[in-house]
Design an enzyme around this catalytic site. Structure first.
Site, mmCIF file in Angstrom:
data_model
loop_
_atom_site.group_PDB
_atom_site.id
_atom_site.type_symbol
_atom_site.label_atom_id
_atom_site.label_comp_id
_atom_site.label_asym_id
_atom_site.label_seq_id
_atom_site.Cartn_x
_atom_site.Cartn_y
_atom_site.Cartn_z
ATOM 1 N N MET A 313 5.481 22.001 -12.174
ATOM 2 C CA MET A 313 4.382 22.370 -11.283
ATOM 3 C C MET A 313 4.345 23.886 -11.085
ATOM 4 S SD MET A 313 3.531 21.248 -7.337
ATOM 5 C CE MET A 313 3.373 19.494 -7.663
ATOM 6 N N GLY A 314 5.511 24.509 -10.939
ATOM 7 C CA GLY A 314 5.553 25.958 -10.811
ATOM 8 C C GLY A 314 4.990 26.651 -12.035
ATOM 9 N N TRP A 316 2.894 25.380 -14.122
ATOM 10 C CA TRP A 316 1.462 25.097 -14.189
ATOM 11 C C TRP A 316 0.670 26.140 -13.396
ATOM 12 C CZ3 TRP A 316 -1.599 23.602 -9.916
ATOM 13 C CH2 TRP A 316 -2.931 23.321 -10.244
ATOM 14 N N HIS A 317 1.201 26.574 -12.267
ATOM 15 C CA HIS A 317 0.507 27.602 -11.493
ATOM 16 C C HIS A 317 0.444 28.920 -12.257
ATOM 17 C CE1 HIS A 317 1.114 24.980 -7.884
ATOM 18 N NE2 HIS A 317 -0.032 25.539 -7.539
ATOM 19 N N GLY A 318 1.472 29.206 -13.036
ATOM 20 C CA GLY A 318 1.461 30.445 -13.812
ATOM 21 C C GLY A 318 2.859 30.820 -14.259
#
Length: 386
Positions: A313-314, A316-318
């Protein structure tokens, strides 16, 4: 123009939604209208951005082709794990290019909404593999991908749920009730985003000029409030617009700041994202690691799963230190919470007592707001790592 920003967008949104209300009042199908409205907004928002239009079209053709081809293979050959993994990876290529190429001063597939569109595509491929998607229509896939209220930033819907709503025609009384809820959410979201979030942003600007510890603490809380009211406001407007178009898009936030532990927080914060990751990454990792006997017990599998889930998830944010650290931080919090609640006799003895719940809430909120501070990138900036 951008989604849910600027007077021009909102004037057009009002006109489009008034048309939807007329159609709903007449008890006519809204699906064709919502599809045309979605294509209309996409054309306006990408107008003047030839590269964005080309990338969007390429993404659409690539994704529809993958979904159709994989569905045909799945029906013909059954569950082939290797082929399934190949198609999941292929569906992620545009998003990976979008995240990685800025590191090389390029912007391949860098168009608005690609992250959330990728969720929709991957979800369909996974559920085709699971056998729960029984048919694939190019028209329905297009309607699902293009749906404008949640195009740019969610909430993340599931294809079967969306298409069930898209294909139905509501009786007048039922539609008007849904429409009324939608109008309320739309107005409340506007207040969240344009009034409260804007105020929190001004406070952030003031606190950002100081370097004392209390400026940093104040900044963390102001940023957390800004993040919530800005995104929750956007999400409410997206959900409200969806309701008026006859689509009951899932809620994205449910009073996250009353959470008494970090697991409850992720059941209340960005719900459609956290539940997507839970269903399609965490659960599958735990099941696969159990099958392969990577860990000796269920607790170890769950803790590893939290790190994998939140780490992805981290990313995925960037691909930046702050986002990666944010993901791993929450992975550690979830793993620690799981261990504490499973192993601690103190927790089991006192968990239902009021004093413990109040204390747990207070500690949880400090951890949550420190997480927001990590997410903001300010900590990395202080140490010169961002």
């Amino acid at each position: 123009m951008n989604y849910y920003e600027g007077i021009a967008f909102f004037l057009l949104l009002i006109l489009v939604l008034v048309g939807a209300i007329v159609i709903g009042w007449l008890e006519k199908p809204l699906k064709w209208y919502s599809l045309l409205a979605s294509l209309f907004f996409a054309a306006l928002i990408f107008w003047g951005n030839p590269a964005g239009i080309l990338y969007l079209l390429a993404f659409y053709l690539w994704s529809v082709a993958l979904i159709r081809i994989y569905f045909t293979i799945r029906v013909r050959d059954g569950r082939k794990e290797g082929i399934y993994h190949v198609f999941v990876l292929l569906s992620l290529i545009p998003l990976v290019l979008c995240k990685v190429t800025p590191l090389f001063h390029a912007n391949v597939f860098g168009f608005i909404g690609i992250s959330y569109l990728t969720f929709r595509v991957v979800q369909m491929i996974i559920e085709i593999y699971d056998g729960v998607i029984k048919e694939v229509s190019v028209l329905e896939v297009t309607a699902f991908l293009a749906f404008f209220p949640s195009f740019s930033s969610g909430p993340i819907d599931r294809s079967r749920r969306f298409l069930a709503d898209w294909n139905r025609v509501l009786p007048r009384a039922e539609y008007l009730e849904l429409c009324g809820k939608g109008i309320w959410k739309l107005l409340l979201g506007a207040v969240y985003k344009m009034v409260i979030a804007a105020g929190a942003y001004k406070v952030m600007g003031y606190l950002d000029t100081g370097t004392a510890w209390y400026h940093l603490v104040g900044y963390a809380y102001a940023y957390g409030m800004y993040l919530f009211f800005d995104f929750a406001g956007y999400s409410l407007m997206a959900v409200g617009s969806s309701y008026i178009l006859g689509i009951e898009t899932p809620e994205n936030f449910r009073q996250p700041f009353i959470s008494k532990d970090i697991r409850e927080f992720w059941d209340r914060w960005h719900i459609t994202l956290s539940h997507w990751f839970r269903d399609f990454i965490f659960t599958r990792f735990v099941m696969y690691s159990s099958k392969k006997k990577w860990f000796s017990n269920r607790l170890q599998r769950a803790c590893a799963g939290f790190f994998v889930d939140m780490g992805i998830m981290g990313l995925w944010h960037g691909i930046t230190p702050s986002y990666i650290l944010y993901g791993l931080y929450h992975g550690a919090l979830l793993a620690g919470t799981e261990t504490w609640q499973k192993k601690s006799k103190f927790y089991k003895k006192h968990k239902d007592e009021t004093w413990y719940q109040v204390l747990s809430w207070a500690v949880t909120m400090q951890m949550v707001f420190f997480g927001f501070f990590l997410f903001s990138g300010k900590l990395m900036t202080i140490f010169g790592l961002q």
